[in-house]
Design a protein around this motif. Sequence first.
Motif, PDB file in Angstrom:
ATOM      1  N   PHE A 126       0.822  -1.209   0.000  1.00 31.70           N
ATOM      2  CA  PHE A 126       0.000   0.000   0.000  1.00 31.70           C
ATOM      3  C   PHE A 126       0.857   1.260   0.000  1.00 31.70           C
ATOM      4  CE2 PHE A 126      -2.070   3.374   2.548  1.00 31.70           C
ATOM      5  CZ  PHE A 126      -3.064   3.712   1.633  1.00 31.70           C
ATOM      6  N   ARG A 127       0.457   2.224  -0.856  1.00 29.38           N
ATOM      7  CA  ARG A 127       1.116   3.512  -0.920  1.00 29.38           C
ATOM      8  C   ARG A 127       0.050   4.608  -0.906  1.00 29.38           C
ATOM      9  NH1 ARG A 127       4.342   0.416   0.095  1.00 29.38           N
ATOM     10  NH2 ARG A 127       6.392   0.006  -0.839  1.00 29.38           N
ATOM     11  N   PRO A 128      -0.048   5.374   0.185  1.00 31.06           N
ATOM     12  CA  PRO A 128      -1.076   6.416   0.248  1.00 31.06           C
ATOM     13  C   PRO A 128      -0.820   7.501  -0.793  1.00 31.06           C
ATOM     14  CG  PRO A 128       0.495   6.667   2.051  1.00 31.06           C
ATOM     15  CD  PRO A 128       0.822   5.359   1.370  1.00 31.06           C
ATOM     16  N   ASN A 129      -1.924   8.038  -1.343  1.00 28.60           N
ATOM     17  CA  ASN A 129      -1.783   9.153  -2.269  1.00 28.60           C
ATOM     18  C   ASN A 129      -1.641  10.459  -1.488  1.00 28.60           C
ATOM     19  OD1 ASN A 129      -4.402   9.968  -1.505  1.00 28.60           O
ATOM     20  ND2 ASN A 129      -5.345   8.795  -3.167  1.00 28.60           N
ATOM     21  N   ARG A 130      -1.527  11.563  -2.185  1.00 30.32           N
ATOM     22  CA  ARG A 130      -1.283  12.843  -1.515  1.00 30.32           C
ATOM     23  C   ARG A 130      -2.420  13.203  -0.575  1.00 30.32           C
ATOM     24  NH1 ARG A 130       0.144  17.880  -5.237  1.00 30.32           N
ATOM     25  NH2 ARG A 130       1.886  16.456  -5.658  1.00 30.32           N
ATOM     26  N   SER A 131      -3.647  13.025  -1.021  1.00 30.65           N
ATOM     27  CA  SER A 131      -4.795  13.343  -0.177  1.00 30.65           C
ATOM     28  C   SER A 131      -4.820  12.479   1.083  1.00 30.65           C
ATOM     29  CB  SER A 131      -6.089  13.152  -0.975  1.00 30.65           C
ATOM     30  OG  SER A 131      -7.224  13.345  -0.156  1.00 30.65           O
ATOM     31  N   CYS A 148      -4.597  13.532   5.045  1.00 31.27           N
ATOM     32  CA  CYS A 148      -5.587  13.053   6.014  1.00 31.27           C
ATOM     33  C   CYS A 148      -4.897  12.407   7.209  1.00 31.27           C
ATOM     34  CB  CYS A 148      -6.534  12.065   5.333  1.00 31.27           C
ATOM     35  SG  CYS A 148      -7.705  11.265   6.445  1.00 31.27           S
ATOM     36  N   TRP A 149      -3.890  11.609   6.947  1.00 31.27           N
ATOM     37  CA  TRP A 149      -3.148  10.943   8.029  1.00 31.27           C
ATOM     38  C   TRP A 149      -2.505  11.975   8.948  1.00 31.27           C
ATOM     39  CZ3 TRP A 149      -2.833   6.113   9.865  1.00 31.27           C
ATOM     40  CH2 TRP A 149      -1.788   5.813  10.738  1.00 31.27           C
ATOM     41  N   SER A 187     -12.297  14.097   7.402  1.00 31.91           N
ATOM     42  CA  SER A 187     -12.142  12.854   6.626  1.00 31.91           C
ATOM     43  C   SER A 187     -11.900  11.663   7.537  1.00 31.91           C
ATOM     44  CB  SER A 187     -10.996  12.985   5.605  1.00 31.91           C
ATOM     45  OG  SER A 187     -11.210  14.050   4.721  1.00 31.91           O
ATOM     46  N   PHE A 188     -12.752  11.540   8.558  1.00 31.88           N
ATOM     47  CA  PHE A 188     -12.582  10.451   9.519  1.00 31.88           C
ATOM     48  C   PHE A 188     -12.674   9.076   8.860  1.00 31.88           C
ATOM     49  CE2 PHE A 188     -14.181  13.489  12.966  1.00 31.88           C
ATOM     50  CZ  PHE A 188     -12.911  13.712  13.458  1.00 31.88           C
TER      51      PHE A 188
END
Length: 244
Positions: A85-90, A94-95, A188-189
């Motif tokens: 898994f690689r999170p995107n910018r958005s 959020c993280w 963005s919970f």
Amino acid sequence: MDDFSSSEATHQQWLRLFVTPNYACNYLPDQQARSQVVAPDSAGGSGVYGQLLEKGFRRSGQVVYRPWCDQCQACVPIRVPVKNFRPNRSQRRCWQRNSGLQVALRPLVFDAEHYALYRAYQHARHTGGSMDNDSEQEYRDFILGTGVDSALVEFRADGALKMVALVDFVPQALSAVYTFYADEPAASFGTYGVLWQIAHAQRLGLSHVYLGYWIGASDKMNYKNRFQPCEILRGGRWQVFTDR
């Protein structure tokens, strides 16, 4: 009625499966749906349920099911291989935005504060839906009823309850069952809840997080393929899904 073979390390058992009558689809308007349901006396245990997840089943309370519609295959099982898994910018934003939340795992015990948040969530997000007026007993059956290893994950900000996620733990995987949260869209919970579960699965050395069903035509369900790379179950085989 049908049978399903479930083999584990030391034994093999046959699961009895039943098909429900048609009912109104919860996700696509003017559609009729059916489900294939595992007989309650043969679905117990995290090991068996882990194998059922691999076959596209899910649970709602203690009911283990998968879509079995006559003319529609819109519900597509989806999971995230957490190692890749690689999170995107958005998702990274959020993280970072929610990194100060205090997180605690709780047993499946009724909590009035949880129930109040659940009711507020249903009213804000699903007004008029089938769960909008869930009684305390209906909440208990749906959230607290389980035959597998499950936990409630609390997320708080300065002591205030913001989100609760119901998760299942099976051999080599985590299953995101249901999440409800405060009506604060900018936070963005929902996205953060999934990101936390992916990170927790990584910490535990698990291989996948199961996200239930992706439905491209449903605004409520089409967000799940944003967690890339992800895999979908097609024709009995898990394959990489890249269509965002």
